[in-house]
Motif scaffolding. Structure first.
Motif, PDB file in Angstrom:
ATOM      1  N   GLU A  28       0.849  -1.208   0.000  1.00 47.06           N
ATOM      2  CA  GLU A  28       0.000   0.000   0.000  1.00 47.06           C
ATOM      3  C   GLU A  28       0.880   1.252   0.000  1.00 47.06           C
ATOM      4  N   ARG A  29       1.882   1.236   0.897  1.00 45.52           N
ATOM      5  CA  ARG A  29       2.750   2.428   1.041  1.00 45.52           C
ATOM      6  C   ARG A  29       3.597   2.619  -0.214  1.00 45.52           C
ATOM      7  N   THR A  55       1.412   4.149  -2.865  1.00 46.32           N
ATOM      8  CA  THR A  55       1.230   5.591  -2.615  1.00 46.32           C
ATOM      9  C   THR A  55       2.480   6.371  -3.012  1.00 46.32           C
ATOM     10  N   SER A  56       3.624   5.784  -2.689  1.00 46.56           N
ATOM     11  CA  SER A  56       4.887   6.451  -3.011  1.00 46.56           C
ATOM     12  C   SER A  56       5.060   6.587  -4.528  1.00 46.56           C
ATOM     13  N   GLU A  77       2.612   6.718  -6.738  1.00 48.52           N
ATOM     14  CA  GLU A  77       1.651   7.722  -7.213  1.00 48.52           C
ATOM     15  C   GLU A  77       2.223   9.122  -6.986  1.00 48.52           C
ATOM     16  N   GLU A  78       2.862   9.333  -5.831  1.00 48.58           N
ATOM     17  CA  GLU A  78       3.472  10.647  -5.549  1.00 48.58           C
ATOM     18  C   GLU A  78       4.565  10.948  -6.585  1.00 48.58           C
ATOM     19  N   GLU A  84     -11.849   1.838  -9.472  1.00 48.98           N
ATOM     20  CA  GLU A  84     -11.081   2.989  -8.960  1.00 48.98           C
ATOM     21  C   GLU A  84     -11.230   4.193  -9.897  1.00 48.98           C
ATOM     22  N   LYS A 100      -7.468   7.176  -7.631  1.00 53.89           N
ATOM     23  CA  LYS A 100      -6.048   6.816  -7.494  1.00 53.89           C
ATOM     24  C   LYS A 100      -5.447   6.445  -8.838  1.00 53.89           C
ATOM     25  N   ALA A 159      -2.357   1.505  -7.463  1.00 55.85           N
ATOM     26  CA  ALA A 159      -3.012   0.729  -6.390  1.00 55.85           C
ATOM     27  C   ALA A 159      -2.236  -0.559  -6.145  1.00 55.85           C
TER      28      ALA A 159
END
Ligand code: 6PG
Length: 248
Positions: free
Chosen positions: A118-119, A122-123, A125-126, A168, A171, A174
């Motif tokens: 998950e993290r 997210t990283s 996507e950033e 989705e 996002k 994922a």
């Protein structure tokens, strides 16, 4: 569903001729993007099919590609280390990246080191949002070209049938679990919202085990998406299917 252009179908005798044609079009797309806005963003597909293409881009086509202005991303990754046999990064590194003098800051692998998918999603996507926000020429969060494969169950990237990730809407990246039949179930994938913004999407498909899915998707784009996620790929820009005769 936003209006998308009709897919273009290109048929080839075999994987080699398919890969040569794809390499030609990637070079042309790259050079256009770089002359228009100074850079080219290319999303690599995983699996086996693209390896022939990647080897061509690293050899016969290497000098025609603007590598210093090309940024490489991945459409999905198995949640393993970068030296793991299942790693999509490893396949691209061995067939392409290790043979190029591409600036390291232009290579954007999906992170799989945090031990928390998950993290890491997210990283990534950033990282994507940072890449597009730095754009001076209004890229509108659109990759120039995304390469995709298709599994015999109709998955593409790591968008698998009946997975909630298909719903989705916000996002761009994922973490998902692939069905139990897959060796590495934990995956990270880009999602439909970012794929369908792309200026171009190329499907590279070979193998007679894909025939049923490809036929269903090409014959009935409206309903096939429920069964086969590849049918949900409807980019704002061009969609081109590169098919080897084994699929037809
Ligand atoms: C992956 C890929 C996946 C692949 C298809 C087709 O991580 O496995 O991203 O979507 O493109 O499974 O794979 P082949 O090209 O090996 O048939």
């Amino acid at each position: 569903m936003a209006e998308s252009v009709k897919p273009e179908i290109k048929e080839f005798q075999n994987l080699d001729s398919l890969s040569i044609a794809a390499a030609e079009e990637i070079v042309e797309t790259a050079r256009e993007a770089v002359s228009e806005k100074g850079r080219f963003s290319l999303v690599l597909a995983g699996g086996n099919t693209p390896s022939t293409l990647y080897r061509l881009l690293a050899t016969e086509y290497a000098d025609r590609m603007p590598w210093s202005s090309t940024h490489l991303f991945w459409g999905d990754e198995r949640y393993v280390s970068k030296d793991h046999p299942e790693s999509n990064y490893k396949m691209a590194y061995q067939t392409l990246i290790s043979k190029l003098s591409i600036p390291i800051q232009n290579v954007h692998p999906i992170p799989t080191e945090m031990g928390n998918a998950e993290r890491d999603a997210t990283s990534y996507e950033e990282e994507l949002r940072g890449f597009f926000s730095a754009s001076k020429r209004g890229e509108h969060n659109a990759f120039d070209l995304i390469l995709l494969g298709v599994g015999e169950d109709g998955h593409t990237a790591s968008l698998f049938p009946e997975n909630p990730v298909l719903e989705e809407k916000q996002k761009w990246v994922a973490s998902i679990l692939a069905p139990p039949i897959y060796k590495t179930q934990q995956r990270i994938t880009i999602t439909l919202p970012i794929i369908n913004k792309a200026k171009k999407v190329f499907f590279l498909v070979s193998g007679n085990n894909k025939r049923k899915v490809v036929k269903a998707v090409l014959e009935d784009q409206d309903t096939s998406g429920k069964l086969y996620p590849a049918g949900l790929i409807r980019p704002k820009g061009e969609l081109v299917w590169f098919l080897s005769s084994s699929v037809l």
